[in-house]
Enzyme design. Structure first.
Site, short mmCIF file in Angstrom:
data_model
loop_
_atom_site.label_atom_id
_atom_site.label_comp_id
_atom_site.label_asym_id
_atom_site.label_seq_id
_atom_site.Cartn_x
_atom_site.Cartn_y
_atom_site.Cartn_z
N ASN A 89 58.65 46.09 -32.01
CA ASN A 89 57.93 47.36 -32.12
C ASN A 89 57.99 48.23 -30.87
O ASN A 89 57.96 49.44 -30.96
CB ASN A 89 56.48 47.15 -32.59
N GLU A 187 51.18 36.69 -26.23
CA GLU A 187 50.60 37.98 -26.64
C GLU A 187 50.87 38.14 -28.12
O GLU A 187 51.99 38.45 -28.52
CB GLU A 187 51.26 39.14 -25.87
N CYS A 221 50.39 46.26 -31.98
CA CYS A 221 49.59 45.03 -31.95
C CYS A 221 48.11 45.34 -31.82
O CYS A 221 47.27 44.56 -32.24
CB CYS A 221 50.04 44.13 -30.82
N GLU A 397 49.29 40.14 -19.74
CA GLU A 397 50.32 41.02 -19.21
C GLU A 397 49.63 41.93 -18.20
O GLU A 397 48.42 42.12 -18.24
CB GLU A 397 50.90 41.91 -20.31
P1 NAD Z 1 57.97 37.56 -34.42
O1 NAD Z 1 56.96 36.54 -34.03
O2 NAD Z 1 58.64 37.42 -35.72
O3 NAD Z 1 59.14 37.63 -33.34
C1 NAD Z 1 58.88 37.89 -31.98
C2 NAD Z 1 60.02 37.33 -31.14
O4 NAD Z 1 59.96 35.90 -31.22
C3 NAD Z 1 61.42 37.70 -31.64
O5 NAD Z 1 62.26 37.90 -30.53
C4 NAD Z 1 61.83 36.47 -32.43
O6 NAD Z 1 63.22 36.33 -32.53
C5 NAD Z 1 61.20 35.38 -31.59
N1 NAD Z 1 60.95 34.12 -32.30
C6 NAD Z 1 60.67 33.94 -33.61
N2 NAD Z 1 60.52 32.62 -33.87
C7 NAD Z 1 60.68 31.97 -32.69
C8 NAD Z 1 60.65 30.60 -32.32
N3 NAD Z 1 60.43 29.64 -33.20
N4 NAD Z 1 60.86 30.28 -31.02
C9 NAD Z 1 61.08 31.25 -30.12
N5 NAD Z 1 61.16 32.56 -30.42
C10 NAD Z 1 60.96 32.92 -31.69
O7 NAD Z 1 57.24 38.97 -34.30
P2 NAD Z 1 57.80 40.41 -34.67
O8 NAD Z 1 57.76 40.56 -36.16
O9 NAD Z 1 59.09 40.69 -33.96
O10 NAD Z 1 56.70 41.33 -33.99
C11 NAD Z 1 55.49 41.64 -34.59
C12 NAD Z 1 54.39 40.77 -34.02
O11 NAD Z 1 54.31 40.96 -32.60
C13 NAD Z 1 53.05 41.19 -34.55
O12 NAD Z 1 52.26 40.08 -34.90
C14 NAD Z 1 52.43 41.94 -33.37
O13 NAD Z 1 51.04 41.99 -33.40
C15 NAD Z 1 52.96 41.18 -32.23
N6 NAD Z 1 52.87 42.00 -31.02
C16 NAD Z 1 51.96 41.65 -30.05
C17 NAD Z 1 51.82 42.44 -28.92
C18 NAD Z 1 50.81 42.07 -27.84
O14 NAD Z 1 51.00 42.47 -26.70
N7 NAD Z 1 49.76 41.34 -28.15
C19 NAD Z 1 52.63 43.54 -28.74
C20 NAD Z 1 53.53 43.87 -29.73
C21 NAD Z 1 53.66 43.08 -30.87
#
Ligand code: NAD
Length: 428
Positions: A89, A187, A221, A397
């Site tokens: 995002n 996060e 998020c 962060e």
């Molecule tokens: P996601 O969890 O599907 O993927 C995030 C990252 O993790 C990607 O690079 C993905 O390839 C990697 N990943 C997935 N499975 C993994 C594993 N088993 N081991 C290691 N890496 C792995 O999330 P998304 O759909 O890309 O992003 C949306 C999510 O991110 C939402 O839940 C959102 O709330 C969260 N988010 C949190 C923040 C924050 O600062 N709290 C900021 C932005 C987004």
């Protein structure tokens, strides 16, 4: 040396700034967010992150304690190799939030961006190379989470993992560090509450809720996707949000006057459609939106949507949607509002809108979240710690907190007495 690393961060910031237009366009094409937003947020804040941590590096306080006959000096050592895993995002912004403090503190990093939005990570790799960083300090690997992310998380040479993403992936990350004991910072997502009291400035509260739900198409998020409105102001609030939602200019994100682009993926839109339909079937009132905007058949567009929800058994109040869907709920008393806001497994952000100063502080203290905004929403700065409670993760962060995520302390004791060390078996 720290000063040289700070200068490297400045060079990276300058090089990113020079390529701001390119960053904005790549981010807009990759994520679907409006170009103007990508320029103002993604490009500008990525530059700011490198500048901020360069300055922080020059100001980092020394830590030492003077004891009787001893001096204790606390040295911060890098963890070694840090794995930086980011979502789709805010691709470059979130990556820069991790890369800047990690390399400032002397670590080497392996970046694993989302497979859905890889372009600006490639640009960052070019920029750090042009900025003259030694080969191997910033590394980039593209691939899926299950293969590539797992391999990084499990690797015995990795000392820390800084992960931003969803709760499900985070569970794998936690389990996969069982062998290397890498330090973890998580996060994760949220279902953040916004509380609007009867005495709130209506325009400010509506702006906060609109920013928190429709900004970036709700793909944030800290989306304030559960909006609790006190009964006296509820009808006016709903009318005002409907009016604002129906004025949003939805369209091609590369057009200058577009305010809301499409969602990033088809899966995101399918889920939004499914959850809105299910919520209406459960008894929610659809005040506006709920589907695809007319005339925008190509692309994953979704209308800004307002659901009036009788309670939190409605699905839209429970799941993180990452779509422009606001769920509004009515409450009567301050205690009830706080209890409803805290009825969640998450704890990332929260908003409070009231003109009553004492109430603002009471509510801010009582909501279970890592960030609280009073009469504002989504304000963010690299100096202020950012992170959640509960299933929104742990670790932080930004600010001084993130320095701790990427370093280990070494406490060095120096005998400052004039006598040699005493015989331990002779009690004095
Ligand atoms: P996601 O969890 O599907 O993927 C995030 C990252 O993790 C990607 O690079 C993905 O390839 C990697 N990943 C997935 N499975 C993994 C594993 N088993 N081991 C290691 N890496 C792995 O999330 P998304 O759909 O890309 O992003 C949306 C999510 O991110 C939402 O839940 C959102 O709330 C969260 N988010 C949190 C923040 C924050 O600062 N709290 C900021 C932005 C987004």
């Amino acid at each position: 040396p720290l000063e040289e690393r700070a200068r490297s961060l400045d060079r990276i910031a300058n090089a990113l700034e020079a390529r701001s237009d390119e960053i904005a366009e790549l981010e807009s094409r990759d994520t679907g967010k409006p170009l103007a937003l990508a320029r103002a947020v993604d490009a500008a804040r990525s530059v700011l992150n490198f500048r901020f941590f360069a300055e922080l590096g020059r100001e980092l306080p020394d830590e030492q304690y003077k004891m009787e006959d001893a001096l204790n000096i606390v040295v911060r050592k890098p963890v070694g190799v840090a794995g930086l895993i980011t979502p789709w995002n805010l691709p470059l912004y979130l990556l820069s939030w991790k890369v800047a403090p990690a390399i400032l503190m002397g670590n080497a990093v392996v970046c694993k961006p989302s497979r859905l939005t890889p372009l600006t990570a490639n640009l960052l790799a070019e920029v750090v190379t042009d900025a003259g960083l030694p080969a191997g300090v910033v590394n980039l690997v593209h691939g899926s989470g299950s293969a590539c992310g797992n391999a990084l998380v499990e690797h015995p040479a990795v000392g820390a993992i800084s992960f931003t993403g969803g709760t499900e992936a985070a569970r794998h990350v936690v389990a996969n560090t069982a062998n290397n004991f890498a330090h973890l910072s998580l996060e994760l997502g949220g279902k953040s509450p916004i509380l609007v009291f009867d005495d709130a400035d209506l325009e400010g509260a509506v702006n906060g809720a609109v920013a928190g739900n429709f900004g970036a198409s709700g793909q944030s998020c800290v989306a304030g996707s559960r909006v609790f409105v006190q009964s006296g102001i509820y009808a006016d609030f709903i009318d005002a949000v409907v009016q604002r939602a129906e004025q949003v200019r939805i369209g091609d994100p590369l057009e200058a006057d577009t305010q809301m682009g499409p969602l990033a993926t088809q899966a995101q839109r399918d889920r939004a459609e499914e959850v809105v339909a299910e919520s209406v079937a459960q008894g929610a009132t659809l005040h506006t939106g709920g589907g695809r905007p007319p005339g925008l058949e190509a692309g994953w567009y979704f209308q800004p949507t307002l659901l009036g929800c009788p309670d939190q058994s409605i699905r839209s109040t429970q799941v993180e949607l990452f779509a422009p869907v606001m769920s509004a709920l009515k409450f009567e008393t301050e205690e009830e509002g706080i209890a409803l806001a805290n009825d969640t497994v998450f704890g990332l952000g929260a908003g409070v809108f009231t003109e009553n100063l004492a109430r603002a502080h009471r509510v801010a203290a009582a909501v279970h979240s890592g960030i609280v905004w009073i009469n504002t929403y989504r304000a963010i700065s690299p100096i202020s710690p950012f992170g959640g409670y509960g299933q929104s993760g742990y670790g932080r962060e930004a600010g001084l907190d993130v320095i701790q995520e990427f370093t280990r302390t070494k406490a060095v004791w120096v005998n400052t007495s004039s006598a040699p060390m005493a015989n331990p078996f002779v009690m004095r």
